[in-house]
Motif scaffolding. Structure first.
Motif, PDB file in Angstrom:
ATOM      1  N   GLY A 116       0.786  -1.228   0.000  1.00  0.00           N
ATOM      2  CA  GLY A 116       0.000   0.000   0.000  1.00  0.00           C
ATOM      3  C   GLY A 116       0.815   1.273   0.000  1.00  0.00           C
ATOM      4  N   ILE A 117       2.128   1.168   0.142  1.00  0.00           N
ATOM      5  CA  ILE A 117       2.989   2.351   0.177  1.00  0.00           C
ATOM      6  C   ILE A 117       3.267   2.845  -1.242  1.00  0.00           C
ATOM      7  N   THR A 118       3.061   4.134  -1.463  1.00  0.00           N
ATOM      8  CA  THR A 118       3.375   4.762  -2.747  1.00  0.00           C
ATOM      9  C   THR A 118       4.776   5.364  -2.671  1.00  0.00           C
ATOM     10  N   VAL A 119       5.569   5.152  -3.725  1.00  0.00           N
ATOM     11  CA  VAL A 119       6.951   5.635  -3.763  1.00  0.00           C
ATOM     12  C   VAL A 119       7.109   6.645  -4.889  1.00  0.00           C
ATOM     13  N   ASN A 120       7.735   7.766  -4.580  1.00  0.00           N
ATOM     14  CA  ASN A 120       8.153   8.714  -5.610  1.00  0.00           C
ATOM     15  C   ASN A 120       9.675   8.670  -5.656  1.00  0.00           C
ATOM     16  N   LEU A 121      10.233   8.259  -6.774  1.00  0.00           N
ATOM     17  CA  LEU A 121      11.683   8.084  -6.906  1.00  0.00           C
ATOM     18  C   LEU A 121      12.268   9.163  -7.798  1.00  0.00           C
ATOM     19  N   ARG A 122      13.334   9.816  -7.292  1.00  0.00           N
ATOM     20  CA  ARG A 122      14.103  10.781  -8.079  1.00  0.00           C
ATOM     21  C   ARG A 122      15.464  10.178  -8.390  1.00  0.00           C
ATOM     22  N   LEU A 123      15.843  10.189  -9.641  1.00  0.00           N
ATOM     23  CA  LEU A 123      17.179   9.758 -10.027  1.00  0.00           C
ATOM     24  C   LEU A 123      17.960  10.970 -10.501  1.00  0.00           C
ATOM     25  N   GLY A 124      19.188  11.097 -10.011  1.00  0.00           N
ATOM     26  CA  GLY A 124      20.045  12.213 -10.410  1.00  0.00           C
ATOM     27  C   GLY A 124      21.481  11.870 -10.128  1.00  0.00           C
ATOM     28  N   ASN A 125      22.379  12.836 -10.319  1.00  0.00           N
ATOM     29  CA  ASN A 125      23.773  12.572  -9.982  1.00  0.00           C
ATOM     30  C   ASN A 125      23.964  12.668  -8.475  1.00  0.00           C
ATOM     31  N   ALA A 126      25.180  12.408  -8.028  1.00  0.00           N
ATOM     32  CA  ALA A 126      25.431  12.335  -6.583  1.00  0.00           C
ATOM     33  C   ALA A 126      25.132  13.652  -5.877  1.00  0.00           C
ATOM     34  N   GLN A 127      25.526  14.768  -6.489  1.00  0.00           N
ATOM     35  CA  GLN A 127      25.302  16.073  -5.869  1.00  0.00           C
ATOM     36  C   GLN A 127      23.815  16.387  -5.771  1.00  0.00           C
ATOM     37  N   GLU A 128      23.068  16.099  -6.825  1.00  0.00           N
ATOM     38  CA  GLU A 128      21.630  16.353  -6.809  1.00  0.00           C
ATOM     39  C   GLU A 128      20.919  15.486  -5.772  1.00  0.00           C
ATOM     40  N   THR A 129      21.364  14.251  -5.644  1.00  0.00           N
ATOM     41  CA  THR A 129      20.734  13.331  -4.697  1.00  0.00           C
ATOM     42  C   THR A 129      20.966  13.773  -3.264  1.00  0.00           C
ATOM     43  N   LEU A 130      22.200  14.152  -2.945  1.00  0.00           N
ATOM     44  CA  LEU A 130      22.498  14.618  -1.590  1.00  0.00           C
ATOM     45  C   LEU A 130      21.755  15.916  -1.294  1.00  0.00           C
ATOM     46  N   ALA A 131      21.691  16.826  -2.264  1.00  0.00           N
ATOM     47  CA  ALA A 131      20.997  18.097  -2.058  1.00  0.00           C
ATOM     48  C   ALA A 131      19.507  17.865  -1.808  1.00  0.00           C
ATOM     49  N   ALA A 132      18.915  16.932  -2.537  1.00  0.00           N
ATOM     50  CA  ALA A 132      17.490  16.640  -2.337  1.00  0.00           C
ATOM     51  C   ALA A 132      17.220  16.142  -0.924  1.00  0.00           C
ATOM     52  N   LEU A 133      18.136  15.349  -0.392  1.00  0.00           N
ATOM     53  CA  LEU A 133      17.978  14.832   0.970  1.00  0.00           C
ATOM     54  C   LEU A 133      18.169  15.936   2.002  1.00  0.00           C
ATOM     55  N   MET A 134      19.239  16.707   1.877  1.00  0.00           N
ATOM     56  CA  MET A 134      19.544  17.736   2.871  1.00  0.00           C
ATOM     57  C   MET A 134      18.515  18.864   2.850  1.00  0.00           C
ATOM     58  N   ASP A 135      17.924  19.123   1.679  1.00  0.00           N
ATOM     59  CA  ASP A 135      16.903  20.174   1.564  1.00  0.00           C
ATOM     60  C   ASP A 135      15.500  19.663   1.886  1.00  0.00           C
ATOM     61  N   GLU A 136      15.402  18.387   2.301  1.00  0.00           N
ATOM     62  CA  GLU A 136      14.151  17.769   2.733  1.00  0.00           C
ATOM     63  C   GLU A 136      13.128  17.637   1.606  1.00  0.00           C
ATOM     64  N   HIS A 137      13.616  17.492   0.380  1.00  0.00           N
ATOM     65  CA  HIS A 137      12.711  17.195  -0.723  1.00  0.00           C
ATOM     66  C   HIS A 137      12.391  15.697  -0.774  1.00  0.00           C
ATOM     67  N   VAL A 138      13.231  14.882  -0.143  1.00  0.00           N
ATOM     68  CA  VAL A 138      12.999  13.438  -0.083  1.00  0.00           C
ATOM     69  C   VAL A 138      13.194  12.963   1.351  1.00  0.00           C
ATOM     70  N   ASP A 139      12.670  11.775   1.640  1.00  0.00           N
ATOM     71  CA  ASP A 139      12.780  11.198   2.982  1.00  0.00           C
ATOM     72  C   ASP A 139      14.058  10.395   3.163  1.00  0.00           C
ATOM     73  N   ILE A 140      14.531   9.790   2.090  1.00  0.00           N
ATOM     74  CA  ILE A 140      15.652   8.862   2.181  1.00  0.00           C
ATOM     75  C   ILE A 140      16.387   8.856   0.850  1.00  0.00           C
ATOM     76  N   ALA A 141      17.688   8.551   0.876  1.00  0.00           N
ATOM     77  CA  ALA A 141      18.471   8.591  -0.363  1.00  0.00           C
ATOM     78  C   ALA A 141      19.524   7.501  -0.370  1.00  0.00           C
TER      79      ALA A 141
END
Length: 286
Positions: A116-141
């Motif tokens: 029942g869990i819905t997942v939204n996945l973002r794929l990007g380079n390493a810098q984009e992925t870390l920034a998404a996590l630190m800026d709280e755009h994602v829950d986990i990376a």
């Protein structure tokens, strides 16, 4: 408005009995009576008529009951939704990754355990992925070569090795075992952009070993590197985690210092206790 009083009224209206209302609310019958009496006195209305057959609603009581029933039904619906999320019957998680190869098996395990869990996945380079996590755009990376920092929880997953990617027709395609990094000196190569973690690791290892490849093309995706190698435009590099079956190319692990990458899963430390985040962490290593 005092919601305790309104809840007592609603219970009596539903049960048509002060005694049964008390049982419904897990409080004493005098407490229910007191709450209803206080509500009536505060607003100078009569909400119930006591009859020989029990309790009946007055006209004002009927109108108020329609409102209170809707109000507390919405509260019950909200509680049911939150309970379902807590038990991971439903919910949503935002995930980022700097490549699909590690995260996709994790998502498959999450889907199997919590459909029942819905997942939204973002794929990007390493810098984009870390920034998404630190800026709280994602829950986990899922991250590569990230350094520890305050407020960031990291769990190491695996290491990968840099591989040379050659056309199937290349003389090295039948090479067994690892290929020394020095063999790439002055070789024509097609590589990812300089900000790619794989490229940065490769460049640093070449610099340390005084190896100087001749870079013909810089490309912005793994797929483009594979196509360029297959077209015999040069030798590429790829992480051992990203090697896909393709008869046109062959991946050969490179030997030498500094050719390993560390991969981890991370979340903000203060969000680690969220049920859906902790469940994802539990499933990350299989």
């Amino acid at each position: 408005m005092n919601l305790f009083q309104l809840r007592a009224f609603d219970a009596v209206a539903r049960e048509r009995s002060f005694t049964r209302a008390a049982d419904r609310l897990f409080i004493s019958q005098p407490a229910v009576t007191g709450h209803v009496k206080a509500l009536e006195e505060h607003y100078q209305v009569n909400l119930f008529r006591r009859t020989a057959r029990g309790v009946e609603l007055t006209e004002d009581g009927v109108r108020l009951s329609a409102i209170s029933r809707t109000l507390f039904a919405l509260e019950e619906e909200a509680e049911a939704m939150l309970d379902a999320s807590r038990e991971l019957v439903t919910g949503r998680i935002e995930v980022a990754a700097d490549g699909p190869h590690l995260v996709m098996p994790m998502l498959a395990r999450l889907r199997a355990r919590y459909p029942g869990i819905t997942v939204n996945l973002r794929l990007g380079n390493a810098q984009e992925t870390l920034a998404a996590l630190m800026d709280e755009h994602v829950d986990i990376a899922v991250l590569t070569e990230v350094e520890p920092r305050a407020g960031l929880f990291l769990r190491e997953l695996v290491e990968s090795r840099i591989c040379a990617l050659v056309p199937a027709s290349h003389a090295w395609s039948g090479h067994a075992g690892e290929l020394p990094l020095g063999e790439l000196d002055q070789q024509i190569m097609v590589l990812r952009e300089p900000d790619s973690i794989t490229r940065r690791t490769f460049d640093a290892a070449c610099s340390t070993a005084s190896v100087e490849p001749r870079v013909l093309l810089e490309l912005d995706s793994r797929e483009a590197v594979t196509e360029a190698v297959a077209a015999e435009l040069g030798i590429g590099i790829v992480s051992s985690l990203e090697v896909s079956p393709d008869p046109r190319v062959k991946a050969i692990p490179l030997s030498g210092d500094g050719l390993l990458n560390r991969h981890a899963i991370g979340c903000l430390e203060r969000r680690r206790g969220l049920r859906v985040v902790s469940a994802f962490l539990e499933l990350a290593e299989g």
